[in-house]
Design a protein around this motif. Structure first.
Motif, PDB file in Angstrom:
ATOM      1  N   VAL A  76       0.809  -1.220   0.000  1.00  0.00           N
ATOM      2  CA  VAL A  76       0.000   0.000   0.000  1.00  0.00           C
ATOM      3  C   VAL A  76       0.842   1.269   0.000  1.00  0.00           C
ATOM      4  CG1 VAL A  76      -1.657   1.358   1.344  1.00  0.00           C
ATOM      5  CG2 VAL A  76      -2.007  -1.103   1.045  1.00  0.00           C
ATOM      6  N   ASP A  77       1.813   1.344   0.877  1.00  0.00           N
ATOM      7  CA  ASP A  77       2.525   2.603   1.107  1.00  0.00           C
ATOM      8  C   ASP A  77       3.134   3.186  -0.164  1.00  0.00           C
ATOM      9  OD1 ASP A  77       3.371   4.497   3.236  1.00  0.00           O
ATOM     10  OD2 ASP A  77       5.369   3.975   2.495  1.00  0.00           O
ATOM     11  N   SER A  78       3.651   2.328  -1.032  1.00  0.00           N
ATOM     12  CA  SER A  78       4.336   2.816  -2.236  1.00  0.00           C
ATOM     13  C   SER A  78       3.417   2.931  -3.446  1.00  0.00           C
ATOM     14  CB  SER A  78       5.502   1.882  -2.586  1.00  0.00           C
ATOM     15  OG  SER A  78       5.030   0.582  -2.878  1.00  0.00           O
ATOM     16  N   ARG A  79       2.128   2.592  -3.282  1.00  0.00           N
ATOM     17  CA  ARG A  79       1.259   2.549  -4.454  1.00  0.00           C
ATOM     18  C   ARG A  79       0.000   3.407  -4.338  1.00  0.00           C
ATOM     19  NH1 ARG A  79       4.129  -2.061  -4.404  1.00  0.00           N
ATOM     20  NH2 ARG A  79       4.756  -2.926  -6.425  1.00  0.00           N
ATOM     21  N   THR A  80      -0.218   4.017  -3.188  1.00  0.00           N
ATOM     22  CA  THR A  80      -1.417   4.835  -3.035  1.00  0.00           C
ATOM     23  C   THR A  80      -1.055   6.256  -2.636  1.00  0.00           C
ATOM     24  OG1 THR A  80      -3.560   5.020  -1.914  1.00  0.00           O
ATOM     25  CG2 THR A  80      -1.722   4.258  -0.589  1.00  0.00           C
ATOM     26  N   LEU A  85      -5.794   5.163   3.544  1.00  0.00           N
ATOM     27  CA  LEU A  85      -5.528   3.767   3.202  1.00  0.00           C
ATOM     28  C   LEU A  85      -4.173   3.318   3.760  1.00  0.00           C
ATOM     29  CD1 LEU A  85      -6.983   1.512   1.675  1.00  0.00           C
ATOM     30  CD2 LEU A  85      -5.656   2.109  -0.349  1.00  0.00           C
ATOM     31  N   LYS A  86      -3.192   4.212   3.734  1.00  0.00           N
ATOM     32  CA  LYS A  86      -1.881   3.890   4.314  1.00  0.00           C
ATOM     33  C   LYS A  86      -2.009   3.607   5.807  1.00  0.00           C
ATOM     34  CE  LYS A  86       0.991   6.537   1.070  1.00  0.00           C
ATOM     35  NZ  LYS A  86       1.968   7.644   0.921  1.00  0.00           N
ATOM     36  N   ASP A  87      -2.772   4.435   6.502  1.00  0.00           N
ATOM     37  CA  ASP A  87      -2.952   4.248   7.944  1.00  0.00           C
ATOM     38  C   ASP A  87      -3.685   2.940   8.236  1.00  0.00           C
ATOM     39  OD1 ASP A  87      -1.708   6.674   8.362  1.00  0.00           O
ATOM     40  OD2 ASP A  87      -3.582   7.800   8.630  1.00  0.00           O
ATOM     41  N   GLY A 142      -2.155   4.437  -7.558  1.00  0.00           N
ATOM     42  CA  GLY A 142      -3.167   5.454  -7.316  1.00  0.00           C
ATOM     43  C   GLY A 142      -4.553   4.885  -7.066  1.00  0.00           C
ATOM     44  N   GLU A 143      -5.566   5.522  -7.655  1.00  0.00           N
ATOM     45  CA  GLU A 143      -6.949   5.130  -7.404  1.00  0.00           C
ATOM     46  C   GLU A 143      -7.245   3.714  -7.885  1.00  0.00           C
ATOM     47  OE1 GLU A 143      -9.656   7.983  -8.961  1.00  0.00           O
ATOM     48  OE2 GLU A 143      -8.940   9.613  -7.669  1.00  0.00           O
ATOM     49  N   GLN A 144      -6.603   3.301  -8.976  1.00  0.00           N
ATOM     50  CA  GLN A 144      -6.804   1.932  -9.464  1.00  0.00           C
ATOM     51  C   GLN A 144      -6.325   0.927  -8.421  1.00  0.00           C
ATOM     52  OE1 GLN A 144      -4.278   0.574 -12.667  1.00  0.00           O
ATOM     53  NE2 GLN A 144      -5.853  -0.796 -13.478  1.00  0.00           N
ATOM     54  N   PHE A 149      -7.104  -3.050  -4.173  1.00  0.00           N
ATOM     55  CA  PHE A 149      -6.694  -3.487  -2.841  1.00  0.00           C
ATOM     56  C   PHE A 149      -7.905  -3.695  -1.941  1.00  0.00           C
ATOM     57  CE2 PHE A 149      -5.784  -2.467   1.589  1.00  0.00           C
ATOM     58  CZ  PHE A 149      -4.790  -3.391   1.876  1.00  0.00           C
ATOM     59  N   VAL A 150      -8.809  -2.733  -1.920  1.00  0.00           N
ATOM     60  CA  VAL A 150      -9.991  -2.835  -1.061  1.00  0.00           C
ATOM     61  C   VAL A 150     -10.865  -4.017  -1.478  1.00  0.00           C
ATOM     62  CG1 VAL A 150     -12.165  -1.697  -0.447  1.00  0.00           C
ATOM     63  CG2 VAL A 150     -10.013  -0.435  -0.316  1.00  0.00           C
TER      64      VAL A 150
END
Length: 206
Positions: A76-80, A85-87, A142-144, A149-150
């Motif tokens: 997550v951290d490197s892609r959003t 979402l990171k938290d 990003g948004e994709q 992920f979700v």
């Protein structure tokens, strides 16, 4: 040196995630079907897993299930661009790391020396793997990425909920029963939270 199936499968997930590239294939046999085949091939049941004590199967299988979630969350951290979402991913990783330690501790306490019993056919595991694609996740940004992920984590959580709900009445030790019941409660809340996130993304921006 002996390497456990859980450690080996986790390593394979990391290696695949690091090297994954989107595959463009024509015809009905490419794309998602190919990615699903890759995902399934990484995680196979331990030999004779179904013959092991049921509680041990739950401990070993849920530990692997959590490892998979942690690897997804680590992307997550490197892609959003979403701090929310990171938290969420950071919190999820901390909680699941703690739970993996609990599961492994109980395994050592009650089933020390027994062969691993990771059972991919336990209720909830097939559902957890449905729609999983490390290639899609690692190639998105990003948004994709956020949406993929979700969606994947929601499906993964639903599988864990089913596994824990099914296992709880069959578990031998009170500590593990309590763990399973708390897991259901916590992951239901996370599924609901992720559903709200998706709803907010779909709402018209003012």
């Amino acid at each position: 040196m002996k390497i456990s199936k859980i450690a080996l499968a986790s390593f394979m997930f990391i290696a695949m995630s690091a090297s994954a590239m989107p595959q463009h294939q024509s015809g009905s046999h490419g794309g998602a079907g190919h990615e699903m085949a890759n995902m399934h091939s990484m995680h196979k049941s331990s030999p004779n897993a179904a013959k092991a004590p049921y509680e041990q199967q739950f401990l070993d299988t849920m530990a692997m299930h959590h490892q998979m979630a942690m690897h997804m969350a680590s992307l997550v951290d490197s892609r959003t661009d979403s701090q929310h979402l990171k938290d969420m991913a950071k919190k999820m990783m901390a909680e699941q790391e703690k739970e993996i330690a609990q599961l492994k501790g109980w395994k050592e306490q009650w089933y020390a020396g027994k062969p691993e019993a990771m059972n991919m056919k336990m209720p909830g595991m097939p559902e957890s793997m449905k729609g999983m694609s490390s290639e899609k996740l690692t190639s998105a940004k990003g948004e994709q990425f956020d949406r993929q992920f979700v969606d994947m984590m929601t499906q993964h959580h639903k599988g864990a909920i089913k596994m824990a709900q099914t296992a709880a009445p069959k578990l031998q030790h009170a500590e593990v029963k309590e763990f399973a019941n708390k897991l259901v409660e916590m992951q239901k809340k996370e599924v609901a939270h992720m559903a709200e996130m998706k709803k907010s993304w779909a709402a018209p921006k003012k």
